[in-house]
Design an enzyme around this catalytic site. Sequence first.
Site, PDB file in Angstrom:
ATOM      1  CE  LYS A   1      -2.217  -0.609   3.892  1.00 18.05           C
ATOM      2  NZ  LYS A   1      -1.696  -1.857   4.459  1.00 18.05           N
TER       3      LYS A   1
ATOM      4  NE  ARG B   1      -4.426  -0.673  10.051  1.00 23.29           N
ATOM      5  CZ  ARG B   1      -3.369  -0.264   9.373  1.00 23.29           C
ATOM      6  NH1 ARG B   1      -3.401   0.843   8.676  1.00 23.29           N
ATOM      7  NH2 ARG B   1      -2.277  -0.992   9.369  1.00 23.29           N
TER       8      ARG B   1
HETATM    9  P1  ADP Z   1       0.900  -1.866   8.167  1.00 21.60           P
HETATM   10  O1  ADP Z   1      -0.050  -1.582   7.044  1.00 21.60           O
HETATM   11  O2  ADP Z   1       2.148  -2.499   7.710  1.00 21.60           O
HETATM   12  O3  ADP Z   1       0.268  -2.584   9.328  1.00 21.60           O
HETATM   13  P2  ADP Z   1       0.851   0.940   8.965  1.00 21.60           P
HETATM   14  O4  ADP Z   1       2.034   1.806   8.879  1.00 21.60           O
HETATM   15  O5  ADP Z   1      -0.281   1.233   8.031  1.00 21.60           O
HETATM   16  O6  ADP Z   1       1.392  -0.527   8.801  1.00 21.60           O
HETATM   17  O7  ADP Z   1       0.248   0.982  10.456  1.00 21.60           O
HETATM   18  C1  ADP Z   1       1.039   0.703  11.578  1.00 21.60           C
HETATM   19  C2  ADP Z   1       0.189   0.660  12.832  1.00 21.60           C
HETATM   20  O8  ADP Z   1      -0.408   1.945  13.054  1.00 21.60           O
HETATM   21  C3  ADP Z   1      -0.991  -0.302  12.780  1.00 21.60           C
HETATM   22  O9  ADP Z   1      -0.626  -1.619  13.122  1.00 21.60           O
HETATM   23  C4  ADP Z   1      -1.929   0.328  13.818  1.00 21.60           C
HETATM   24  O10 ADP Z   1      -1.506   0.013  15.124  1.00 21.60           O
HETATM   25  C5  ADP Z   1      -1.721   1.804  13.612  1.00 21.60           C
HETATM   26  N1  ADP Z   1      -2.709   2.367  12.655  1.00 21.60           N
HETATM   27  C6  ADP Z   1      -2.460   2.853  11.413  1.00 21.60           C
HETATM   28  N2  ADP Z   1      -3.588   3.290  10.827  1.00 21.60           N
HETATM   29  C7  ADP Z   1      -4.588   3.075  11.719  1.00 21.60           C
HETATM   30  C8  ADP Z   1      -5.998   3.293  11.705  1.00 21.60           C
HETATM   31  N3  ADP Z   1      -6.627   3.831  10.641  1.00 21.60           N
HETATM   32  N4  ADP Z   1      -6.708   2.935  12.800  1.00 21.60           N
HETATM   33  C9  ADP Z   1      -6.122   2.394  13.875  1.00 21.60           C
HETATM   34  N5  ADP Z   1      -4.806   2.148  13.956  1.00 21.60           N
HETATM   35  C10 ADP Z   1      -4.033   2.483  12.899  1.00 21.60           C
END
Ligand code: ADP
Length: 221
Positions: free
Chosen positions: A15, A88
């Site tokens: 992504k 998410r």
């Molecule tokens: P990945 O897609 O590899 O899990 P991200 O960088 O998108 O990594 O997200 C890392 C962490 O940040 C997630 O595991 C979560 O804990 C938190 N996070 C990111 N976006 C959200 C969201 N929209 N809602 C809740 N937690 C989030």
Amino acid sequence: MKRRIVLLGPPASGKGTQADRLSKLLGIPHVSTGALLRSECTRGTPLGIEADSWTSRGLLVPDELAVRLITGWLEAHGTTFLFDGFPRSVGQAERLDAILGSLFAPLDLIILLELGDDEICRRVTARLTCLKCGATFSPFLNGLSVHDPCPRCGSPLAKRNDDSVEALNQRLNVYRKITLPVVDYYERTAPKLLHRISAEQESDAVFDDIKTLVWENDRED
Ligand code: ADP
């Protein structure tokens, strides 16, 4: 051309990489809630400290916090975006629809990148992330180690503290239980906007598929 795009997919489905490339091509801001949270955490802000207590355990931050982050972003930057990692949960998707509805700026494309568990595990446990600019690199493709500087901004690279096998398993459980229902939600509420792409393909092939969707039906717009 589509201007309000959501990219969904499990960890390591690419992504971030695809959003980055698309953002450069279209001139649309790439908004990664994960990267925004890591940046808050590195700066030691109260929001970052609160978020880290969830993210370091592979758990989602509460909807309230994620929605606050995105609302602040929309207020500061406007309604053209490429969201990576948001929404998410179904709660976040509903809140996003309500916020965008009130701004008369509905989503116009939702892309789901699909990837099997074995490949997710292989990619995540190896990858390196720049804690400053948020770029991720695969040692398989980029030939980098944790001792190299970030090829993009020169800051040190590191393994994310939630890229361990334990935290990954937790994140995958969370993805299946809480994030996959977002796909069902969009299948119900916006079936024409939702498109699936196989992320098992090479990065360039995934990007070609995404570009086709971004410009699809442009003549009718
Ligand atoms: P990945 O897609 O590899 O899990 P991200 O960088 O998108 O990594 O997200 C890392 C962490 O940040 C997630 O595991 C979560 O804990 C938190 N996070 C990111 N976006 C959200 C969201 N929209 N809602 C809740 N937690 C989030």
